[in-house]
Write a protein that holds these residues in place. Structure first.
Motif, PDB file in Angstrom:
ATOM      1  N   UNK A  59       6.515   0.302  17.822  1.00  0.00           N
ATOM      2  CA  UNK A  59       7.229  -0.914  17.417  1.00  0.00           C
ATOM      3  C   UNK A  59       6.913  -1.272  15.966  1.00  0.00           C
ATOM      4  N   UNK A  60       5.644  -1.159  15.565  1.00  0.00           N
ATOM      5  CA  UNK A  60       5.251  -1.471  14.182  1.00  0.00           C
ATOM      6  C   UNK A  60       5.969  -0.567  13.194  1.00  0.00           C
ATOM      7  N   UNK A  61       6.050   0.721  13.519  1.00  0.00           N
ATOM      8  CA  UNK A  61       6.711   1.662  12.620  1.00  0.00           C
ATOM      9  C   UNK A  61       8.206   1.366  12.510  1.00  0.00           C
ATOM     10  N   UNK A  62       8.825   0.991  13.629  1.00  0.00           N
ATOM     11  CA  UNK A  62      10.243   0.631  13.597  1.00  0.00           C
ATOM     12  C   UNK A  62      10.444  -0.661  12.798  1.00  0.00           C
ATOM     13  N   UNK A  63       9.538  -1.614  12.967  1.00  0.00           N
ATOM     14  CA  UNK A  63       9.600  -2.864  12.199  1.00  0.00           C
ATOM     15  C   UNK A  63       9.425  -2.584  10.708  1.00  0.00           C
ATOM     16  N   UNK A  64       8.564  -1.639  10.383  1.00  0.00           N
ATOM     17  CA  UNK A  64       8.359  -1.256   8.980  1.00  0.00           C
ATOM     18  C   UNK A  64       9.631  -0.696   8.374  1.00  0.00           C
ATOM     19  N   UNK A  65      10.351   0.118   9.139  1.00  0.00           N
ATOM     20  CA  UNK A  65      11.625   0.662   8.652  1.00  0.00           C
ATOM     21  C   UNK A  65      12.629  -0.472   8.431  1.00  0.00           C
ATOM     22  N   UNK A  66      12.626  -1.448   9.332  1.00  0.00           N
ATOM     23  CA  UNK A  66      13.541  -2.583   9.206  1.00  0.00           C
ATOM     24  C   UNK A  66      13.177  -3.438   7.985  1.00  0.00           C
ATOM     25  N   UNK A  68      25.144  -0.062   0.910  1.00  0.00           N
ATOM     26  CA  UNK A  68      24.445  -0.758   1.992  1.00  0.00           C
ATOM     27  C   UNK A  68      24.504   0.067   3.279  1.00  0.00           C
ATOM     28  N   UNK A  69      25.657   0.663   3.553  1.00  0.00           N
ATOM     29  CA  UNK A  69      25.796   1.507   4.746  1.00  0.00           C
ATOM     30  C   UNK A  69      24.867   2.725   4.656  1.00  0.00           C
ATOM     31  N   UNK A  70      24.714   3.267   3.468  1.00  0.00           N
ATOM     32  CA  UNK A  70      23.787   4.393   3.271  1.00  0.00           C
ATOM     33  C   UNK A  70      22.346   3.989   3.529  1.00  0.00           C
ATOM     34  N   UNK A  71      21.968   2.808   3.030  1.00  0.00           N
ATOM     35  CA  UNK A  71      20.618   2.295   3.304  1.00  0.00           C
ATOM     36  C   UNK A  71      20.404   2.126   4.804  1.00  0.00           C
ATOM     37  N   UNK A  72      21.411   1.587   5.481  1.00  0.00           N
ATOM     38  CA  UNK A  72      21.300   1.367   6.924  1.00  0.00           C
ATOM     39  C   UNK A  72      21.167   2.697   7.666  1.00  0.00           C
ATOM     40  N   UNK A  73      21.937   3.685   7.248  1.00  0.00           N
ATOM     41  CA  UNK A  73      21.870   4.988   7.916  1.00  0.00           C
ATOM     42  C   UNK A  73      20.494   5.636   7.718  1.00  0.00           C
ATOM     43  N   UNK A  74      19.929   5.516   6.508  1.00  0.00           N
ATOM     44  CA  UNK A  74      18.589   6.048   6.265  1.00  0.00           C
ATOM     45  C   UNK A  74      17.557   5.358   7.153  1.00  0.00           C
ATOM     46  N   UNK A  75      17.732   4.052   7.364  1.00  0.00           N
ATOM     47  CA  UNK A  75      16.816   3.315   8.234  1.00  0.00           C
ATOM     48  C   UNK A  75      16.964   3.789   9.672  1.00  0.00           C
ATOM     49  N   UNK A  76      18.191   4.027  10.108  1.00  0.00           N
ATOM     50  CA  UNK A  76      18.408   4.536  11.472  1.00  0.00           C
ATOM     51  C   UNK A  76      17.734   5.897  11.654  1.00  0.00           C
ATOM     52  N   UNK A  77      17.823   6.733  10.629  1.00  0.00           N
ATOM     53  CA  UNK A  77      17.165   8.049  10.701  1.00  0.00           C
ATOM     54  C   UNK A  77      15.653   7.860  10.843  1.00  0.00           C
ATOM     55  N   UNK A  78      15.090   6.924  10.079  1.00  0.00           N
ATOM     56  CA  UNK A  78      13.654   6.645  10.181  1.00  0.00           C
ATOM     57  C   UNK A  78      13.284   6.184  11.587  1.00  0.00           C
ATOM     58  N   UNK A  79      14.111   5.310  12.142  1.00  0.00           N
ATOM     59  CA  UNK A  79      13.847   4.801  13.500  1.00  0.00           C
ATOM     60  C   UNK A  79      13.938   5.937  14.522  1.00  0.00           C
ATOM     61  N   UNK A  80      14.920   6.804  14.353  1.00  0.00           N
ATOM     62  CA  UNK A  80      15.044   7.945  15.282  1.00  0.00           C
ATOM     63  C   UNK A  80      13.856   8.903  15.146  1.00  0.00           C
ATOM     64  N   UNK A  81      13.329   9.031  13.935  1.00  0.00           N
ATOM     65  CA  UNK A  81      12.132   9.864  13.751  1.00  0.00           C
ATOM     66  C   UNK A  81      10.940   9.254  14.473  1.00  0.00           C
ATOM     67  N   UNK A  82      10.818   7.932  14.432  1.00  0.00           N
ATOM     68  CA  UNK A  82       9.743   7.255  15.160  1.00  0.00           C
ATOM     69  C   UNK A  82       9.927   7.491  16.658  1.00  0.00           C
ATOM     70  N   UNK A  83      11.167   7.405  17.125  1.00  0.00           N
ATOM     71  CA  UNK A  83      11.463   7.663  18.538  1.00  0.00           C
ATOM     72  C   UNK A  83      11.057   9.088  18.917  1.00  0.00           C
ATOM     73  N   UNK A  84      11.410  10.035  18.056  1.00  0.00           N
ATOM     74  CA  UNK A  84      11.049  11.438  18.330  1.00  0.00           C
ATOM     75  C   UNK A  84       9.531  11.608  18.423  1.00  0.00           C
TER      76      UNK A  84
END
Length: 187
Positions: A13-20, A120-136
């Motif tokens: 959760x902390x890592x996902x919050x950090x990405x956000x 902004x959409x590119x920034x959001x997509x990069x954040x989603x990738x980071x979140x998916x990496x945390x999930x992985x």
């Protein structure tokens, strides 16, 4: 189940919050037609032999809706701050007035608004990738725990928990993007 087979959901959760939080900083740096002190936050100035943020070289104020004013403390740094702003790529031409550097925020045209919306959409997509990496990484922890003796029921429960955290984080990114795009497109 032993304690060493537990998955650290708080760390995930902390890592996902950090990405956000990183996304929020990136969004704040996007110019929306209104003045904001956060426009100059990412700009670094070569001062005193090292790269220094502008807010450590002067006071950043927003006296008007379309004006950012930087009151540089050391007069020797004025030209360096002005040069750093010009080279930063924020698209604002600084105007020097004694120790003050004024940044007039021009009105955004429709084409520029669309470009900023895509950024902004590119920034959001990069954040989603980071979140998916945390999930992985979380799922990899679960696989290792399974190899160490975690039961299938526990594995399913932990996988579901990690997926719930991921879904919440992705939804938060989508909401933040919608809000930012609405802010950018507002005339």
């Amino acid at each position: 189940m032993s304690d060493d087979l537990e998955i650290d959901l708080d760390a995930i959760q902390r890592r996902m919050d950090g990405a956000m939080n990183s996304l929020k900083v990136e969004f704040a740096s996007l110019r929306t037609g209104r003045a904001s002190a956060s426009i100059v936050e990412p700009i670094m100035v070569d001062a005193y032999g090292q790269m220094t943020p502008i807010n450590q070289l002067g006071t950043v104020n927003v006296p008007e809706p379309r004006m950012v004013v930087i009151n540089v403390w050391d007069k020797a740094m004025i030209s360096k701050v002005e040069k750093a702003i010009r080279e930063s790529g924020i698209g604002i031409n600084p105007v020097t007035d004694g120790p003050l550097i004024r940044l007039p925020i021009p009105e955004l045209n429709e084409e520029r608004r669309k470009q900023l919306s895509k950024v902004a959409a590119g920034y959001a997509e990069n954040t989603k990738v980071s979140i998916r990496n945390v999930r992985r990484d979380g799922m990899d922890q679960i696989k290792k725990a399974k190899a160490a003796g975690m039961g299938e029921d526990d594995q399913k429960m932990w996988s579901d928990e990690v997926q719930v955290l991921t879904d919440k984080a992705i939804l938060a990114v989508d909401r933040a993007l919608e809000h930012k795009q609405a802010e950018i497109m507002q005339v």
